[in-house]
Design an enzyme around this catalytic site. Structure first.
Site, PDB file in Angstrom:
ATOM      1  N   LYS A 138       1.115  -1.203   0.326  1.00 47.05           N
ATOM      2  CA  LYS A 138       0.067   0.257  -0.156  1.00 47.05           C
ATOM      3  C   LYS A 138       0.760   1.701   0.362  1.00 47.05           C
ATOM      4  O   LYS A 138       1.486   1.344  -0.014  1.00 47.05           O
ATOM      5  CB  LYS A 138      -1.082   0.071   0.556  1.00 47.05           C
ATOM      6  CG  LYS A 138      -0.343  -0.638   2.738  1.00 47.05           C
ATOM      7  CD  LYS A 138       0.439   0.186   3.241  1.00 47.05           C
ATOM      8  CE  LYS A 138       0.609   1.762   3.653  1.00 47.05           C
ATOM      9  NZ  LYS A 138       1.818   2.187   3.983  1.00 47.05           N
ATOM     10  N   TYR A 223      -4.464   3.765   6.327  1.00 42.94           N
ATOM     11  CA  TYR A 223      -4.580   3.377   7.217  1.00 42.94           C
ATOM     12  C   TYR A 223      -6.171   3.712   7.513  1.00 42.94           C
ATOM     13  O   TYR A 223      -7.101   2.522   7.829  1.00 42.94           O
ATOM     14  CB  TYR A 223      -3.711   2.962   8.233  1.00 42.94           C
ATOM     15  CG  TYR A 223      -2.330   2.047   8.198  1.00 42.94           C
ATOM     16  CD1 TYR A 223      -2.700   0.450   8.157  1.00 42.94           C
ATOM     17  CD2 TYR A 223      -1.534   2.941   7.873  1.00 42.94           C
ATOM     18  CE1 TYR A 223      -2.090   0.509   8.086  1.00 42.94           C
ATOM     19  CE2 TYR A 223      -0.557   1.546   7.374  1.00 42.94           C
ATOM     20  CZ  TYR A 223      -0.089   1.045   7.476  1.00 42.94           C
ATOM     21  OH  TYR A 223       0.655  -0.184   6.753  1.00 42.94           O
TER      22      TYR A 223
HETATM   23  P1  NDP Z   1      12.479   1.581   2.806  1.00 44.03           P
HETATM   24  O1  NDP Z   1      13.316   2.835   1.646  1.00 44.03           O
HETATM   25  O2  NDP Z   1      12.662   0.974   3.356  1.00 44.03           O
HETATM   26  O3  NDP Z   1      12.583   0.131   1.108  1.00 44.03           O
HETATM   27  C1  NDP Z   1      12.694   0.453  -0.409  1.00 44.03           C
HETATM   28  C2  NDP Z   1      13.365  -0.318  -1.344  1.00 44.03           C
HETATM   29  O4  NDP Z   1      12.938   0.411  -2.615  1.00 44.03           O
HETATM   30  C3  NDP Z   1      14.736   0.018  -1.389  1.00 44.03           C
HETATM   31  O5  NDP Z   1      15.357  -0.855  -0.048  1.00 44.03           O
HETATM   32  C4  NDP Z   1      15.521  -0.183  -2.297  1.00 44.03           C
HETATM   33  O6  NDP Z   1      15.915  -1.617  -2.139  1.00 44.03           O
HETATM   34  C5  NDP Z   1      14.345  -0.098  -3.374  1.00 44.03           C
HETATM   35  N1  NDP Z   1      14.037   0.519  -4.277  1.00 44.03           N
HETATM   36  C6  NDP Z   1      13.879   0.729  -5.578  1.00 44.03           C
HETATM   37  N2  NDP Z   1      13.831   2.165  -6.161  1.00 44.03           N
HETATM   38  C7  NDP Z   1      14.861   2.707  -5.278  1.00 44.03           C
HETATM   39  C8  NDP Z   1      13.991   4.554  -4.790  1.00 44.03           C
HETATM   40  N3  NDP Z   1      14.191   4.923  -6.386  1.00 44.03           N
HETATM   41  N4  NDP Z   1      14.754   4.593  -4.189  1.00 44.03           N
HETATM   42  C9  NDP Z   1      14.662   4.166  -2.818  1.00 44.03           C
HETATM   43  N5  NDP Z   1      14.441   3.077  -2.935  1.00 44.03           N
HETATM   44  C10 NDP Z   1      14.153   2.026  -4.162  1.00 44.03           C
HETATM   45  O7  NDP Z   1      10.642   1.429   2.103  1.00 44.03           O
HETATM   46  P2  NDP Z   1       9.598   1.029   3.005  1.00 44.03           P
HETATM   47  O8  NDP Z   1      10.398  -0.812   3.096  1.00 44.03           O
HETATM   48  O9  NDP Z   1       9.579   1.818   4.101  1.00 44.03           O
HETATM   49  O10 NDP Z   1       8.371   1.641   1.919  1.00 44.03           O
HETATM   50  C11 NDP Z   1       8.364   0.562   1.139  1.00 44.03           C
HETATM   51  C12 NDP Z   1       6.838  -0.090   0.591  1.00 44.03           C
HETATM   52  O11 NDP Z   1       6.103  -0.690   1.632  1.00 44.03           O
HETATM   53  C13 NDP Z   1       6.003   1.307   0.374  1.00 44.03           C
HETATM   54  O12 NDP Z   1       4.788   1.661  -0.608  1.00 44.03           O
HETATM   55  C14 NDP Z   1       5.059   1.704   1.947  1.00 44.03           C
HETATM   56  O13 NDP Z   1       4.121   2.651   2.193  1.00 44.03           O
HETATM   57  C15 NDP Z   1       5.313   0.207   1.994  1.00 44.03           C
HETATM   58  N6  NDP Z   1       4.779  -0.077   3.588  1.00 44.03           N
HETATM   59  C16 NDP Z   1       4.477  -1.080   4.088  1.00 44.03           C
HETATM   60  C17 NDP Z   1       3.905  -1.383   5.051  1.00 44.03           C
HETATM   61  C18 NDP Z   1       2.993  -1.907   5.985  1.00 44.03           C
HETATM   62  O14 NDP Z   1       2.737  -1.911   6.912  1.00 44.03           O
HETATM   63  N7  NDP Z   1       1.508  -2.668   5.091  1.00 44.03           N
HETATM   64  C19 NDP Z   1       4.650  -0.660   6.053  1.00 44.03           C
HETATM   65  C20 NDP Z   1       6.189   0.057   5.367  1.00 44.03           C
HETATM   66  C21 NDP Z   1       6.075   0.061   4.752  1.00 44.03           C
HETATM   67  P3  NDP Z   1      17.126  -2.271  -3.157  1.00 44.03           P
HETATM   68  O15 NDP Z   1      18.081  -1.612  -3.015  1.00 44.03           O
HETATM   69  O16 NDP Z   1      16.297  -3.936  -2.814  1.00 44.03           O
HETATM   70  O17 NDP Z   1      16.180  -2.085  -4.543  1.00 44.03           O
END
Ligand code: NDP
Length: 372
Positions: A138, A223
């Site tokens: 989401k 949420y």
């Molecule tokens: P993070 O920044 O921690 O991780 C995102 C990952 O996406 C990065 O580590 C990277 O992984 C990849 N990525 C690819 N392109 C980009 C870019 N241009 N900039 C940054 N990262 C990029 O974010 P979150 O994990 O916190 O959030 C990711 C998604 O999950 C969002 O949509 C958020 O809303 C959702 N979310 C949902 C939650 C829930 O409870 N359902 C809780 C937290 C987040 P890599 O290096 O492997 O490419």
């Protein structure tokens, strides 16, 4: 001596899972009732190895019906780390340039997209085109138009599109929904949803309109939107909304810091919600009906979810949300199981339509009608 541990070891479950089980009474009770599971296992590749992707990966170690088997990442060092941590073979590792090749990989059933919001649309379209089921975090997209395109693409490709609405499987939340459906609150009159936290690092993608698509509403306000719908049990027919911004440098144009919004429902029930990146300790739902009430606080955090109703404290099992979600998603994908609250692309499009309407209401100051 420790019969539970012996039992789990007899089932061949990993040490990591044993470490997780104290937190994971849901998984444990399912294992104990199901005994050995011999059915299909959903083989999942996670795209985006960030903070939430890591949480999902760890939680999946306790799954019996779903297994992490692959990764898609732009960071080679993370791929290496995940390969050794989760025993992922080289042939199941991809980057953002070559992941369309996943179509030729018979050992992956589904891709779980856990990247910044603005990337979901294109990545989901590509996964669907590669013929794999899609699980998307989401907000599923930045607006309803993108959301519709994703739903259509998955239908066309004959793959399922599910969204990471983990609260739809949370036992205390589900108990409130059961009580409401049984009429135990009487006619529903009012819902309040307070969702927020203080966003720290100003350089993070969540505060970048290009990657986040907005501000707190996209990330945490969703949420309250989704919660209003599953707690009241109706779809809103109008929305009003007001924005306040105390720090226009940190929260630039198009990145909302705080929005208060209100819904009206067909029954006459109303909702009042707050979405913010500027306050902590905001994770609370309150539902009021003619005959009783329900309260959850925390209501959508990782848990434990705590709550009570006019009948007393809620004491359903505490679960690891992501473990349960993946177990349930495997059954939705393989067995067409119907969740109590939907988690498909159409469900997500409803939230996106509401987000579109909230932003419009903020911009115009008008009450905006909704047809979901
Ligand atoms: P993070 O920044 O921690 O991780 C995102 C990952 O996406 C990065 O580590 C990277 O992984 C990849 N990525 C690819 N392109 C980009 C870019 N241009 N900039 C940054 N990262 C990029 O974010 P979150 O994990 O916190 O959030 C990711 C998604 O999950 C969002 O949509 C958020 O809303 C959702 N979310 C949902 C939650 C829930 O409870 N359902 C809780 C937290 C987040 P890599 O290096 O492997 O490419």
């Amino acid at each position: 001596m420790n019969t539970r541990r012996n039992f789990l070891q007899n089932l061949g479950l990993s040490t990591l899972m044993l470490q997780l089980t104290p937190l994971n009474s849901w998984a444990e009770s399912n294992i104990l009732t199901n005994e050995r599971y011999d059915g299909p296992v959903l083989r999942v590749a996670i795209m985006g190895l960030g903070s939430y992707g890591s949480r999902v990966a760890d939680a999946m170690q306790a799954c019996t019906r779903a297994k992490l088997v692959g990764v898609i990442s732009g960071t080679p060092s993370k791929i290496k780390d995940w390969q050794s941590k989760y025993n992922i073979p080289e042939k199941n590792c991809y980057n953002y340039q070559n992941f369309d090749q996943i179509r030729n990989n018979p050992n992956i059933d589904a891709v779980y997209v856990i990247t910044p919001n603005a990337l979901h649309h294109n990545q989901v379209l590509r996964v669907a085109k590669a013929g794999k089921h899609v699980i998307c975090e989401k907000p599923m997209a930045l607006n309803a138009k993108e959301g519709h395109e994703m739903v259509d693409a998955c239908k066309k490709a004959k793959v399922k599109l599910l969204v990471g609405y983990r609260m739809h499987f949370e036992p205390r939340t589900l108990e409130i929904i059961r009580m409401r459906n049984a009429g135990e609150f009487g006619r529903i009159l009012f819902f309040q949803g307070l969702c927020g936290f203080r966003a720290g690092d100003p350089a993070q993608w969540r505060l970048n309109k290009q990657l986040a698509g907005g501000g707190s509403m996209m990330d945490i306000g969703i949420y309250a939107i989704n919660g209003a719908r599953y707690m009241v049990g109706e779809e809103p027919v109008w929305v009003t909304a007001q924005e306040t911004k105390t720090d226009p440098i940190k929260f630039k144009e198009g990145v909302d810091e705080t929005i208060q919004f209100q819904f009206g429902f067909p029954s006459g029930a109303t909702a009042s919600c707050l979405s913010t990146y500027n306050m902590n300790n905001l994770d609370k739902f309150f539902l009021n009906g003619e005959k009783g009430f329900a309260e959850l606080q925390p209501s959508t955090g990782y848990g434990p979810i705590q709550g009570k109703t006019h009948k007393g404290a809620l004491n359903q099992p505490i679960t690891v949300h992501q473990t349960v979600q993946m177990e349930e998603m495997a059954q939705i994908i393989f067995e067409n199981k119907k969740p109590i609250v939907p988690i498909d692309g159409e469900e997500a499009v409803k939230d996106l339509k509401i987000i579109d309407a909230i932003y419009l209401a903020v911009k115009t100051g008008n009450k905006v009608g909704l047809k979901l």
